[in-house]
Scaffold this active site. Structure first.
Site, PDB file in Angstrom:
ATOM      1  CB  ALA A  79     -32.325 -28.561  18.242  1.00  7.34           C
ATOM      2  CD  GLU A  80     -28.888 -24.357  16.569  1.00  7.42           C
ATOM      3  OE1 GLU A  80     -29.148 -23.828  15.479  1.00  7.42           O
ATOM      4  OE2 GLU A  80     -28.974 -23.757  17.652  1.00  7.42           O
ATOM      5  CB  SER A  81     -27.879 -28.662  11.241  1.00  4.78           C
ATOM      6  OG  SER A  81     -27.250 -29.790  11.854  1.00  4.78           O
ATOM      7  CE1 TYR A 130     -31.817 -24.752  19.204  1.00  5.83           C
ATOM      8  CE2 TYR A 130     -31.162 -24.052  21.407  1.00  5.83           C
ATOM      9  CZ  TYR A 130     -30.841 -24.595  20.175  1.00  5.83           C
ATOM     10  OH  TYR A 130     -29.549 -24.989  19.922  1.00  5.83           O
TER      11      TYR A 130
END
Length: 223
Positions: free
Chosen positions: A109-111, A196
């Site tokens: 999800a982040e990168s 998120y």
């Protein structure tokens, strides 16, 4: 950043250039070139290239700082397979008693597995660590996958202890900060954070061995 993708030929050239960069010794005399590609992404190579519409961003005597410079455009050249960092994730997840699938889900999800990802808020690397959070965990090179994953997992452990392993709160705190979760006594009413949390939970199910086994059993290959 423009959304055009690199052609397969340019993507291959970029990958070869990246491999060459990693292969260079820290004491090598070869110069390092950072190029901006037609789609706005950046690449690193140890030799000049003659490609139409590319632009030299910088020529440096060594690799120091070149990765950060290339990262500023969040280049798709640096995206990896979803399994590239599984060993590191497993190592630090086991050491800290954190769920492997959760760590991998947060990373996704982040990168999207880009070790040089940079957010518009300044979060960096695979686990999108903010510089001040990274310093809290002794990170020296925030783009180093080993240090970035270690610190990211340690932070997840810290949040898990703080919120009594309530997964939705841990995930929300990773995104919005532990103070926001405490203030709102739950997931903050931010659309970004709420989305998120849903996304990470979905990825966690995807990366859970139990979920994969159940899915395969219900939908056998070729069945």
């Amino acid at each position: 950043m423009r959304s055009h993708r690199l052609s397969s030929a340019r993507r291959s050239a970029a990958a070869l250039g990246l491999c060459a960069w990693f292969a260079m010794s820290a004491t090598a005399l070869a110069e390092v070139y950072v190029y901006e590609m037609p789609d706005g992404s950046r690449m690193i190579t140890d030799h000049p290239i003659n490609a139409k519409h590319t632009r030299v961003v910088r020529v440096t005597p060594d690799v120091k700082g070149a990765g950060e410079l290339a990262a500023r455009k969040n280049s798709p050249v640096f995206r990896e397979s979803s399994s590239t960092y599984d060993r590191l994730i497993r190592r630090y997840a086991d050491e800290n008693g954190v769920d492997f699938a959760l760590v991998k889900a947060v990373m996704h999800a982040e990168s999207a597995f880009n070790p040089y990802a940079v957010s518009n808020k300044g979060a960096r690397g695979l686990m999108q660590m903010m510089p001040e959070t990274a310093r809290r965990y002794g990170v020296r090179d925030i783009y180093n996958p080993v240090e970035n994953i270690r610190a990211g997992v340690q932070h997840l452990k810290f949040l898990s202890d703080m919120f009594n392993n309530k997964l939705y709160l841990v995930i929300a705190a990773y995104n919005a900060g532990e103070n926001a979760v405490k203030e709102h006594q739950g997931i903050p009413p931010y659309a970004e954070t709420q989305m998120y949390v849903r996304k990470v939970l979905q990825y966690q199910r995807q990366y859970s061995p139990r979920y994969r086994y159940t899915t395969l059993a219900a939908n056998p290959p070729g069945g």
